[in-house]
Enzyme design. Structure first.
Site, PDB file in Angstrom:
ATOM      1  N   HIS A 143       0.744  -1.480   0.423  1.00  0.00           N
ATOM      2  CA  HIS A 143      -0.085  -0.289  -0.132  1.00  0.00           C
ATOM      3  C   HIS A 143       0.917   1.230  -0.112  1.00  0.00           C
ATOM      4  CE1 HIS A 143       0.252  -0.299   4.575  1.00  0.00           C
ATOM      5  NE2 HIS A 143       0.349   1.278   4.100  1.00  0.00           N
ATOM      6  N   GLU A 148      -4.765   1.192   1.393  1.00  0.00           N
ATOM      7  CA  GLU A 148      -4.520  -0.644   1.749  1.00  0.00           C
ATOM      8  C   GLU A 148      -4.899  -1.134   0.211  1.00  0.00           C
ATOM      9  OE1 GLU A 148      -6.469   0.361   5.558  1.00  0.00           O
ATOM     10  OE2 GLU A 148      -4.430   0.234   6.526  1.00  0.00           O
TER      11      GLU A 148
END
Length: 271
Positions: A143, A148
Site C-alpha cells: 500500500h 490499503e
C-alpha cells in the site's frame, strides 16, 4: 518504470536524495515558481531526509523555494503527539532545513470538517499547478500512503478507516497498545499520487520483497495499490538488495544491466 538497485539501505537513500535534488536544480525553482513535492513519513524515506539535512547543513542545498504536501495524517491525534505525522516531519526534516513554514502542507486530522480538509488539499495542489515529484514508500502489503489493499486506484484525498493489520502494525509506535492507535487517517489517494509529473518510490528491506515482486513483475491490482505505478509515464523505484529477493534473477540482472550501460543518462523511465 526505471528500477535502480543499490547494495544497502543507506546507498539507496543517498542515490534517491541525489536524484531528486538534481530534479529540483534542473527545475530552477523561484519564490514565484516553487518546486512542489509530495513527501511520506515512515522508515523508508529516513535515509533520504538524513542526506538532505546533511547537505543543507553543509551549505550545499536550500529548501526556500520548495513547497511540500505530505501524504497522510492520523485523525484525532494532537499535532504535538510524538506519533503524529506532523511531529514526524518536523522532527526528522523540517526543523533541520530552511523550508518556510508557509510552504509546508500537512493534512489536519483534528479539523471539524474532515471532508472539507480533503477537498481543500486537492484544490491547493491544483492551485500550485500540480505536484512535480512525489516521493513515497510502501507497506509490506504494497500500500502507498493509507491506500490499503482494496482501495480504489483512482481514489482522491479522503478519510480512510484503517484495517486491523495496519492498526496492529502501527501499535509498535504506541507502546504495543492497539487501543491507542487511531482507527482513521486522512490520506492522499492513489489518483492523487498518479497525477504527479513524476513518482519516486524508495523501498528497502526483505519484508518489502513480496510487494516489490508484485509491482514489478505482477499485474495492476487494487490489492497491491502500488502496482498502479506501472501505468505512470515517469516512475522510478529505488531499491536495496534485500528488497529484490523475490524478483526473478533475470529481472534483477536486466535492471542492473540497464543502469550500468546508461546510468543517469537514461530518461525517467525504462522503455
Amino acid at each position: 518504470m526505471r528500477i535502480v538497485i543499490k547494495d544497502t539501505k543507506k546507498e539507496t537513500g543517498i542515490w534517491t536524495a541525489d536524484y531528486i535534488w538534481k530534479k529540483i536544480e534542473a527545475f530552477g525553482p523561484t519564490a514565484d515558481k516553487p518546486f512542489v513535492m509530495g513527501l511520506p513519513t515512515g522508515s523508508s524515506p529516513m535515509p533520504v531526509y538524513e542526506e538532505w539535512i546533511r547537505r543543507y547543513k553543509a551549505g550545499e542545498i536550500s529548501f526556500k523555494n520548495v513547497v511540500t504536501f505530505n501524504m497522510d495524517e492520523y485523525v484525532n491525534i494532537p499535532e504535538d503527539h510524538p506519533e503524529s505525522y506532523y511531529s514526524f516531519m518536523y522532527d526528522n526534516l523540517f526543523n533541520h532545513i530552511d523550508i518556510p513554514k508557509e510552504n509546508i502542507n500537512i493534512l489536519d486530522g483534528n479539523a471539524p470538517d474532515l471532508e472539507k480538509v480533503c477537498r481543500d488539499y486537492e484544490t491547493k495542489i491544483k492551485a500550485y499547478g500540480g505536484i512535480e515529484l512525489f516521493l513515497g514508500g510502501i507497506g509490506p502489503d504494497g500500500h502507498i500512503a493509507f491506500n490499503e489493499p482494496g482501495s480504489s486506484l483512482v481514489s482522491r484525498t479522503r478519510v480512510k478507516t484503517l484495517s486491523y493489520d495496519t492498526i496492529l502494525a502501527n501499535s509498535r509506535f504506541f507502546d504495543g497498545d492497539m487501543s491507542k492507535v487511531p482507527t482513521q487517517a486522512l490520506t492522499v489517494g492513489v489518483g492523487t499520487v498518479m497525477d504527479a509529473k513524476e513518482v519516486v518510490i524508495i523501498i528497502t528491506g526483505f519484508n518489502k520483497a513480496r510487494a516489490v515482486r508484485e509491482v514489478i513483475e505482477g499485474g495492476v491490482s487494487h490489492m497491491w495499490t502500488i502496482s498502479m505505478l506501472q501505468l505512470h509515464e515517469h516512475a522510478v523505484i529505488s531499491l536495496d538488495e534485500p528488497a529484490t529477493m523475490e524478483l526473478q534473477v533475470e529481472s534483477v540482472k536486466y535492471f542492473k544491466d540497464i543502469e550500468e550501460i546508461a546510468g543517469d543518462k537514461i530518461p525517467n523511465h525504462n522503455e
